[in-house]
Design an enzyme around this catalytic site. Structure first.
Site, PDB file in Angstrom:
ATOM      1  N   TYR A   1       0.807  -1.225   0.000  1.00 43.15           N
ATOM      2  CA  TYR A   1       0.000   0.000   0.000  1.00 43.15           C
ATOM      3  C   TYR A   1       0.835   1.268   0.000  1.00 43.15           C
ATOM      4  O   TYR A   1       0.366   2.310  -0.444  1.00 43.15           O
ATOM      5  CB  TYR A   1      -0.922   0.018   1.228  1.00 43.15           C
ATOM      6  CG  TYR A   1      -1.918  -1.113   1.267  1.00 43.15           C
ATOM      7  CD1 TYR A   1      -2.844  -1.297   0.246  1.00 43.15           C
ATOM      8  CD2 TYR A   1      -1.931  -2.002   2.329  1.00 43.15           C
ATOM      9  CE1 TYR A   1      -3.755  -2.345   0.280  1.00 43.15           C
ATOM     10  CE2 TYR A   1      -2.835  -3.053   2.382  1.00 43.15           C
ATOM     11  CZ  TYR A   1      -3.744  -3.221   1.346  1.00 43.15           C
ATOM     12  OH  TYR A   1      -4.637  -4.249   1.383  1.00 43.15           O
ATOM     13  N   THR A   2       2.018   1.227   0.550  1.00 41.91           N
ATOM     14  CA  THR A   2       2.827   2.443   0.702  1.00 41.91           C
ATOM     15  C   THR A   2       3.787   2.617  -0.472  1.00 41.91           C
ATOM     16  O   THR A   2       4.096   1.669  -1.198  1.00 41.91           O
ATOM     17  CB  THR A   2       3.634   2.396   2.005  1.00 41.91           C
ATOM     18  OG1 THR A   2       4.516   1.262   1.976  1.00 41.91           O
ATOM     19  CG2 THR A   2       2.720   2.284   3.206  1.00 41.91           C
TER      20      THR A   2
END
Length: 767
Positions: A126-127
């Site tokens: 996600y990052t």
């Protein structure tokens, strides 16, 4: 192999096996130390951090580039350089992106990279991430021949052994790690201060740590706060490389309507979060019985009352604009804000110690604890080496380019002949080398260039570039030959980096007393009552009639102690440990009291010997059954820990005797004697002044004992005569009057044997 097995069976290979185990464990320990736990003094990075930075640069993820998924970065790191679990690489990467953890984050993280309250980062899918601009301090010179490269784990790629750090990152961002037998806790520091100190040391190598502290007064934490440690303690910390820093939160008192006020905390000490503070307050205001206990201890009840009487409301108003905003509202506006915060800091993590242990890998490849000067000295040595290698690398590049340009200039000046040779010769390269005195490299370059690069306009550019490079070569030769010029260059670059990346100090350095819990207690007389089975209680007043005092069945009075509510009550156990109670914390009333073990953490198999009280200067004579003793001040017996403090050292089988009060004047009064009695009815008297005043230890020998004998009684008196009470076989009490001069002797002697009618019970001054 059979011979080895048989040798092992015969027991002759034990030493070899032991040596193998020792060597294997040592190799494992050094692998952990060098490969995981400790940073390098050169670039301040651990191997995983170094690999993360190098891999991201290799991927083109410099500051300003488009960020990519963290999972892609982790995959690159694991596949090429770091064959470990993905969680270890991602966790290290997350830490390098947290602005509340690192003073100068090296990774620009996009997405959820955790919070101050201990929330974990989002999954790597996600990052996104890229390097921060300040990462250039570590990576900008990586391809300039500044550092050595080594094969990666499978030999398919190479990775840098260290990064060419332009500033001492080991101090700027600090480090934390635990290895085999070693640990490191390096706090972060301010870039401007550390750079100024390094420049000063480079200019004047004779500077000592105390001189460098004019530039680096203390650590500078990412979350700010206030360092209250004294200058002397900070100096000792930086000179030895070990110590601790006391840090407290920073706050403001906001005035409200109608005289009301509240406290807003905006900066917290390291390793403390708003959630942790709230949890501590909740635990104290709503405590639960300790393991194995059915009810709250008196200490818990006192703390609960204190906090409920102090705080009306507390809430966390932290948000994007205010990373930390804790609001405390007092129970009453009449409470002084300073007293309010002092109590909160003493009871919660708003004030605490930050350990400092400056352990790192040195330039010699060995781990060591270093002081501030040594760290900067080694980094400067590394930086001088790095710059020297960079200059030599650039000089080689310049000379190669000059060599090429000189060949092109020759071709430009003889363009017609060069074209003719190339057109007519079967071996143009050899002909060019022979006709114009060119080298193999120059001739090859001429054959590969386009004719338009030898046009008139290009000739001017060629001549200008050649002149510029020749001037640069001259400057490089000067820098390499003159150490002073090289130092000036390094200083100039450091000043430039300081101007570009430096910022103001965040952590205030202002010495102050540590927060302590000081409750206003009325100075009143009180009598403490201790039973034989260890139940303790108090009654108001002195000189009380305790004849009607009731104890539990089978219990009785052991000791009464007249004290005052502002004096400490020191409990001494049979193993030489003392515990401190506040007289105000001891339950009063007409009940049976509470077990003393509920107020202190009494040692296993230990019994309470006596209770002591008085002013800090009050003296007591401590002794044990082994006939050793010393004089101690009451103030040295007082401690804050419920588990107590060790005061008297004992050997196996020895027990502490009840202490005897001593006046300070007795130490210089030759008529004041210590009278000791052994179990064999031996008496000895000697001046009190022959004993030492100590804070703890075993003390001096009071009297010499026969094997199996023990010291049974001790007293201090300044009268010429005393009475010895003994109990006969049928219980009759006998009293014998003795003169001290008849038994007086030197300390450490066996003394005089008494002819008593029975078992000795007590000794006391005569009327």
């Amino acid at each position: 192999m059979d011979n080895e097995i048989s040798t092992q069976v015969n027991g002759n290979d034990c030493l070899i096996l032991g040596q193998y185990a020792e060597r294997a464990y040592l190799e494992y320990a050094m692998s952990v130390v060098k490969g995981r736990a400790l940073p390098e003094v050169s670039d301040g990075q651990k191997p995983v951090q170094r690999r993360i930075l190098y891999a991201m640069r290799d991927m083109g993820l410099v500051s300003g580039a488009k960020p990519v998924k963290s999972a892609r970065v982790v995959g690159e790191i694991l596949g090429k350089y770091h064959p470990h679990g993905d969680s270890s690489a991602y966790e290290a990467m997350v830490r390098m992106a947290q602005d509340f953890t690192l003073r100068y984050p090296l990774i620009d993280g996009i997405g959820n990279f955790g919070s101050r309250d201990g929330d974990g980062a989002a999954a790597m899918r996600y990052t996104e991430a890229r390097l921060t601009p300040i990462a250039e301090l570590l990576l900008s010179e990586i391809n300039m021949g500044t550092v050595d490269f080594a094969p990666n784990y499978d030999g398919a790629f190479t990775e840098p052994v260290s990064l060419p750090a332009r500033l001492p990152m080991v101090l700027l961002n600090g480090a934390s790690g635990i290895a085999v037998g070693l640990a490191t806790e390096i706090p972060s520091h301010n870039l401007n201060e550390v750079t100024q100190a390094a420049i000063a040391l480079l200019k004047k190598p004779s500077l000592e740590t105390v001189d460098l502290m004019q530039y680096v007064p203390a650590p500078d934490f990412a979350g700010g706060g206030q360092i209250i440690t004294s200058g002397g303690d900070l100096r000792q910390m930086y000179e030895t490389g070990k110590g601790s820093v006391r840090v407290r939160a920073r706050y403001e008192v906001e005035k409200l309507a109608r005289g009301q006020w509240r406290v807003v905390v905006s900066e917290l000490p390291p390793n403390t979060s708003a959630q942790k503070i709230l949890s501590e307050i909740e635990e104290q205001t709503n405590p639960k019985p300790k393991a194995g206990k059915k009810q709250l201890s008196q200490d818990q009840l006192n703390t609960k009352k204190l906090m409920l009487d102090l705080i009306e409301k507390v809430r966390d108003e932290s948000d994007g604009q205010h990373p930390v905003r804790l609001v405390f509202e007092p129970k009453s506006s009449r409470i002084e804000p300073e007293s309010f915060m002092n109590t909160l800091m003493a009871q919660t993590g708003l004030e605490g110690n930050v350990p400092v242990n400056l352990v790192m890998m040195g330039l010699n490849g060995r781990p060591a604890q270093k002081n501030l000067k040594t760290i900067l000295q080694e980094w400067l040595e590394y930086r001088v080496t790095t710059v020297t290698r960079r200059l030599k690398f650039r000089l080689e590049q310049v000379e190669k380019r000059i060599h090429i340009l000189e060949g092109r200039m020759t071709a430009f000046l003889h363009i017609d002949e060069v074209i003719r040779v190339i057109r007519e010769s079967d071996e143009p390269k050899t002909e060019l080398m022979a006709a114009f005195g060119l080298s193999d490299i120059q001739a090859e370059d001429i054959l590969e260039i386009r004719l338009r690069q030898l046009a008139r306009l290009e000739g001017f550019k060629l001549e200008k570039e050649l002149n510029d490079l020749q001037e640069e070569r001259g400057r490089l030769n000067i820098l390499l030959a003159d150490e002073n010029e090289k130092r000036k260059l390094i200083i100039k670059e450091m000043q430039s980096d300081m101007k570009q990346y430096g910022d103001e100090r965040r952590t205030l350095v202002e010495a102050a007393e540590r927060a302590t819990l000081t409750q206003a207690t009325a100075d009143e007389p009180v009598t403490v009552i201790l039973s034989n089975k260890g139940w303790i209680r108090s009654r108001a007043g002195h000189h009380l009639d305790l004849s009607q005092t009731v104890f539990k069945e089978g219990d009785g009075l052991k000791q009464t102690l007249e004290t005052r509510t502002v004096w400490p009550v020191v409990v001494l156990d049979s193993k030489g440990r003392t515990y401190t109670l506040d007289a105000a914390d001891i339950p009063g009333g007409r009940g049976d009291g509470v077990p003393v073990s509920s107020l202190i953490e009494l040692q296993a198999d230990a019994e309470v010997v006596a209770m002591l009280t008085g002013t800090p200067e009050q003296l007591y004579l401590f002794s044990n059954s082994g006939a050793y003793g010393f004089i101690v001040k009451l103030g040295d017996l007082v401690g804050r820990v419920k588990a107590g403090k060790a005061v008297m050292s004992l050997e196996d089988g020895e027990k502490v005797l009840p202490p005897v009060a001593v006046y300070a004047s007795s130490l210089i009064n030759p008529d004041c004697k210590v009278v000791t009695v052994s179990a064999e009815n031996r008496l000895l008297a000697f001046p009190v002044g022959e004993l030492k005043v100590m804070s703890k230890g075993r003390g001096l020998q009071l009297m010499s004992l026969n094997e199996g004998d023990a010291l049974s009684h001790i007293s201090v008196m300044s009268v010429p005569e005393f009475v010895v009470e003994s109990v006969g076989r049928r219980g009759a009490l006998h009293k014998d009057r003795l003169r001290i001069c008849d038994i007086e002797n030197k300390r450490g002697r066996k003394g005089k044997v008494l002819d008593l009618a029975g078992r000795l019970k007590n000794i006391m001054p005569s009327d």
